[in-house]
Design a protein around this motif. Structure first.
Motif, PDB file in Angstrom:
ATOM      1  N   TYR A  51       0.830  -1.196   0.000  1.00 10.23           N
ATOM      2  CA  TYR A  51       0.000   0.000   0.000  1.00 10.23           C
ATOM      3  C   TYR A  51       0.868   1.250   0.000  1.00 10.23           C
ATOM      4  O   TYR A  51       1.952   1.276   0.582  1.00 10.23           O
TER       5      TYR A  51
ATOM      6  N   ASP B 188      -5.759  -1.257  -7.009  1.00 19.06           N
ATOM      7  CA  ASP B 188      -7.025  -0.786  -6.446  1.00 19.06           C
ATOM      8  C   ASP B 188      -6.815   0.545  -5.738  1.00 19.06           C
ATOM      9  O   ASP B 188      -5.743   0.803  -5.165  1.00 19.06           O
TER      10      ASP B 188
ATOM     11  N   VAL C 253      -8.256   2.411  -2.505  1.00 22.57           N
ATOM     12  CA  VAL C 253      -9.005   2.074  -1.293  1.00 22.57           C
ATOM     13  C   VAL C 253      -9.400   3.371  -0.594  1.00 22.57           C
ATOM     14  O   VAL C 253      -8.533   4.182  -0.230  1.00 22.57           O
TER      15      VAL C 253
ATOM     16  N   GLY D 145     -12.481   1.964   3.628  1.00 22.74           N
ATOM     17  CA  GLY D 145     -12.080   0.610   3.272  1.00 22.74           C
ATOM     18  C   GLY D 145     -12.673   0.095   1.979  1.00 22.74           C
ATOM     19  O   GLY D 145     -12.308  -0.995   1.530  1.00 22.74           O
ATOM     20  N   THR D 146     -13.568   0.861   1.355  1.00 21.83           N
ATOM     21  CA  THR D 146     -14.141   0.435   0.068  1.00 21.83           C
ATOM     22  C   THR D 146     -13.068   0.452  -1.010  1.00 21.83           C
ATOM     23  O   THR D 146     -12.348   1.447  -1.168  1.00 21.83           O
ATOM     24  N   ALA D 147     -12.946  -0.656  -1.754  1.00 20.55           N
ATOM     25  CA  ALA D 147     -11.925  -0.768  -2.801  1.00 20.55           C
ATOM     26  C   ALA D 147     -12.545  -0.541  -4.168  1.00 20.55           C
ATOM     27  O   ALA D 147     -13.615  -1.074  -4.474  1.00 20.55           O
ATOM     28  N   TYR D 148     -11.860   0.242  -5.000  1.00 22.14           N
ATOM     29  CA  TYR D 148     -12.276   0.495  -6.377  1.00 22.14           C
ATOM     30  C   TYR D 148     -11.199  -0.076  -7.300  1.00 22.14           C
ATOM     31  O   TYR D 148     -10.052   0.382  -7.266  1.00 22.14           O
TER      32      TYR D 148
ATOM     33  N   TRP E 152      -6.478   7.819   1.952  1.00 22.06           N
ATOM     34  CA  TRP E 152      -6.730   7.051   0.741  1.00 22.06           C
ATOM     35  C   TRP E 152      -5.499   6.199   0.458  1.00 22.06           C
ATOM     36  O   TRP E 152      -4.350   6.634   0.676  1.00 22.06           O
ATOM     37  N   ARG E 153      -5.706   4.994  -0.034  1.00 21.58           N
ATOM     38  CA  ARG E 153      -4.598   4.063  -0.225  1.00 21.58           C
ATOM     39  C   ARG E 153      -4.590   3.518  -1.663  1.00 21.58           C
ATOM     40  O   ARG E 153      -5.652   3.239  -2.226  1.00 21.58           O
TER      41      ARG E 153
ATOM     42  N   LYS F 121      -3.511   0.278  -3.524  1.00 24.23           N
ATOM     43  CA  LYS F 121      -3.202  -1.119  -3.226  1.00 24.23           C
ATOM     44  C   LYS F 121      -2.720  -1.805  -4.493  1.00 24.23           C
ATOM     45  O   LYS F 121      -3.405  -1.789  -5.513  1.00 24.23           O
TER      46      LYS F 121
END
Length: 757
Positions: free
Chosen positions: A662, A695, A697, A701-704, A735-736, A738
């Motif tokens: 991340y 992704d 994130v 925690g919602t991943a796009y 914001w992360r 991944k």
């Protein structure tokens, strides 16, 4: 270096074990119309006669090829190929209006260029009118002297074959080639590994390795699978030839196609079927001639279909018959086409009780030969899925053309052979996902799955184009086809869909054609046959939109919705509205709801100006053509005090085939939610970007998903801008990014990324 076993081209065969087990059609599926034969469907227009294939005698075909060979240097010069590049004509087609389509292979300094094939289109006057290339870039390498030996290439190739379970793997030779199908052209070795695949299918694994580094570049499997009384076709008439006082299963009217009994063998041709009274088989599997009758009939029906519908004489279009072999091996649950022997081979199924000689299997296998003689779609990645789908599509077309009471036409694949003893088909064209593995629609990672499953979207396109969406019953079978965009598809009719697919395959597709290029090829074919912007052309495009490839075309004006726009107050802004019409003439543009300070040019569709007030506006653009047809697009235009960017430039190493890593960006000082057009700029350095999933994130925690892994994408680095609808997410927070490496032997790192609100 040897790449991960995960990066293996899908093994090509009719089936791939129990993974292809399908589910039954839903009971009691609703019907939108009374039960009828799909043969009654009519196309929206008759095909243009001039675009249909001209009938060529062997002598005429040979003369066209000779002329192409004599003029190859002039053609290469006209295409501005390099001084060391030469063209070698491979096949030729001619339209009734005199247009000629010539396929060429390319060489560089005398070496074959893999991915260098192209199709040149010339008008009746001989002038070049267009060209389709497998690779668009220039072909050149610094040296044609390999740094790595042929033996090293053979060793790696055999290792690759053994890694996927090949038996008796052996590489007899390796040839020096130029690899140009992906990325920058390089000098390479192409090795073909023989032996047997794990299920007993003959092996012809092509492995391409970099002749300088020894690195594997690509691999694919070249064995493509997929009055007598037969087990599946009942009592039929087959072509035979009298020899002395008996008859042989030799079809003299169809290029002397022969059918042999392998008697459980796995090599050679076996024994040519011979009979003293010209009455063959009993309809029972226990009679050895029965499988031969079905195979011979399938070959005959397929020959007749291509001849009657497409004007093609034989698999290669040269009037020469292939041959068939039945009773291959022991309890072999498969069938396959091998272009090297120009033959089809059928096993007897589980416990030797269900030979794979049904009509659609025979047509499927022979159609692999047609693909090999035309587009030569590489049997891996998206082109491999299209290769497999072509065989399914043409197999369905053959069934409908025969219109047999014993095996009526349908949009099911392998429904007669009962591989698993459950009476279910192997594949479904109206909704491919009903088999549990195939995909209904295209998505960015479709090229990374087995070609029998990545064929699903193209099969689905054929069904939608032929029959349209929604529930219906055809020849007693219930179908209910969905669409990716939940919009209905109006059918063009199966006859038109068959003609369009065949012309696209034979005239415009190349070895590297992917789904997007297949859409382009079929639209060109539809324009040739039925007219650009005809109802058939428009609904061909809309069937592609139904599987998430390309956008829909309206009959009249079509406006592309630009999506949410963000501008800074008191700073100049502009947006070009994109619109087309099927009617000739200029378009006129109008807009309502524009932010203060912006206006639209009524003639060009350019919105420009300087917004003077903060706020959010709902903008509707209306476009009108000369026939009075109109179309609108509505979108949001935000005027903000500033567009804010947050960035993280710290390097993060990505472990090879390891856990996800991340990179974080803390966001603060924003108000409310993130925009619906959040921009994510990604800069990742990696030596095989197809290894990576990426992704975004959100703080909650919602991943796009930004990018799927794709083993056939061997290019370096991921440098891209993604747009994410993050309007449901609070802007402030961490914001992360991944990133995970899904396969072995290639490495890299996150070089940096940024968010623009």
């Amino acid at each position: 270096m040897i790449r991960s076993p995960h990066k293996v081209a899908a093994v090509s065969a009719w089936i791939v074990g129990a993974a292809l087990i399908a589910v039954t059609l839903p009971a009691g599926a609703a019907s939108a119309e009374s039960d009828r034969s799909a043969r009654t469907l009519t196309v929206s227009a008759q095909p243009r006669a001039g675009a249909l294939a001209a009938s060529l005698s062997p002598g005429e075909r040979s003369a066209l090829l000779s002329a192409a060979e004599a003029g190859a240097a002039r053609t290469a010069a006209a295409l501005q190929l390099g001084a060391q590049e030469k063209l070698q004509p491979r096949s030729v087609l001619k339209d009734a209006d005199g247009t000629v389509h010539t396929r060429y292979e390319r060489t560089y300094a005398g070496l074959p260029v893999l991915g260098g094939d192209l199709v040149v289109h010339t008008g009746p006057d001989g002038a070049i009118t267009g060209v389709n290339k497998a690779t668009e870039g220039p072909v050149a390498v610094a040296s044609t002297t390999p740094a790595r030996s042929a033996d090293s290439a053979k060793s790696l190739a055999v290792g690759r074959a053994e890694a996927v379970g090949a038996k008796e793997a052996k590489a007899d030779s390796a040839r020096s080639v130029i690899w140009a199908a992906t990325g920058t052209p390089v000098l390479a070795w192409e090795t073909v590994v023989g032996g047997l695949q794990p299920d007993g299918t003959p092996n012809a694994l092509h492995v391409v390795t970099d002749a300088t580094t020894g690195e594997k570049l690509f691999e694919y499997q070249a064995i493509e699978t997929g009055t007598g009384t037969g087990q599946y076709n009942g009592q039929v008439t087959i072509g035979t030839t009298k020899s002395g006082t008996s008859w042989t299963m030799t079809d003299g009217g169809r290029g002397n196609h022969k059918t042999y009994d392998l008697n459980g063998g796995t090599s050679g041709t076996g024994t040519l079927y011979t009979d003293p009274d010209d009455v063959w088989g009993t309809g029972q599997q226990s009679n050895r001639q029965t499988a031969g009758v079905d195979a011979a009939y399938g070959a005959q029906a397929t020959w007749d279909y291509y001849k009657d519908v497409h004007g093609r004489s034989g698999i290669k279009g040269d009037g020469v018959g292939a041959y068939s072999r039945v009773h291959y091996g022991n309890a072999y649950v498969n069938a396959f086409w091998d272009d090297s022997c120009f033959c089809m081979t059928y096993g007897d199924g589980s416990a030797n009780n269900n030979p794979l000689t049904s009509l659609d299997v025979a047509a499927h296998e022979m159609s692999h030969g047609v693909t090999a003689a035309t587009a030569k779609l590489v049997y891996s990645g998206e082109s491999g899925g299209l290769n497999e789908a072509t065989s399914d599509i043409m197999a369905a077309a053959v069934e409908f053309h025969v219109n047999s009471a014993a095996d009526p036409g349908d949009y099911l694949v392998g429904e007669k052979i009962n591989i698993f003893g459950d009476g279910k088909p192997l594949r479904y064209m109206d909704k491919p996902s009903k088999d549990g593995k195939s995909k209904d629609s295209w998505y960015s990672g479709i090229g990374s799955i087995d070609v029998h499953y990545s064929s699903g979207p193209a099969n689905h396109w054929f069904y939608l184009a032929s029959e349209g969406s929604g529930p219906k019953v055809v020849n007693g079978v219930s179908y209910d086809s969905p669409t990716a965009d939940n919009q209905p598809v109006t059918p063009i009719g199966r006859d038109a869909a068959e003609r369009i697919w065949y012309r696209a395959l034979s005239t415009y597709m190349t070895s590297t054609t992917n789904y997007a290029a297949a859409r382009t090829a079929t639209l060109q074919a539809a324009a040739d046959l039925y007219g650009a912007n005809s109802a058939t052309y428009i609904n061909t495009a809309n069937a592609w939109a139904g599987i998430a490839v390309g956008s829909r075309i309206a009959n009249g004006v079509s406006v592309t919705n630009p999506g949410t726009q963000n501008s800074v107050v008191d700073k100049a802004a502009s947006l070009q509205v994109q619109a087309t019409s099927t009617n000739p003439g200029a378009l006129s543009y109008a807009a309502t709801g524009l932010p203060a300070g912006l206006s639209i040019n009524a003639s060009t569709g350019l919105i420009s100006g300087t917004p003077t007030a903060l706020g959010s506006s709902s903008v509707t653009v209306t476009v009108t053509d000369t026939a009075g047809s109109t179309s609108t697009a509505t979108f949001t235009w935000n005027v903000v005090s500033a567009i804010t960017t947050f960035e993280n430039t710290a390097d993060v190493q990505i472990p090879d085939h390891g856990a996800a890593v991340y990179s974080d960006i803390p966001v603060s000082g924003m108000s409310g939610n993130a925009p619906g057009t959040l921009k994510v700029d990604v800069d990742i350095k990696h030596t095989w970007r197809g290894d990576l999933t990426v992704d975004l994130v959100a703080p909650d925690g919602t991943a796009y998903r930004l990018k799927d892994a794709n083993i056939s994408d061997s290019a370096d680095d991921v440098v891209a801008t993604y747009t994410v609808n993050a309007s449901s997410e609070t802007a402030n927070g961490t914001w992360r990014l991944k990133v995970q490496d899904m396969y072995s032997f290639d490495t890299g790192y996150i070089n940096g990324w940024k968010l623009t609100f």
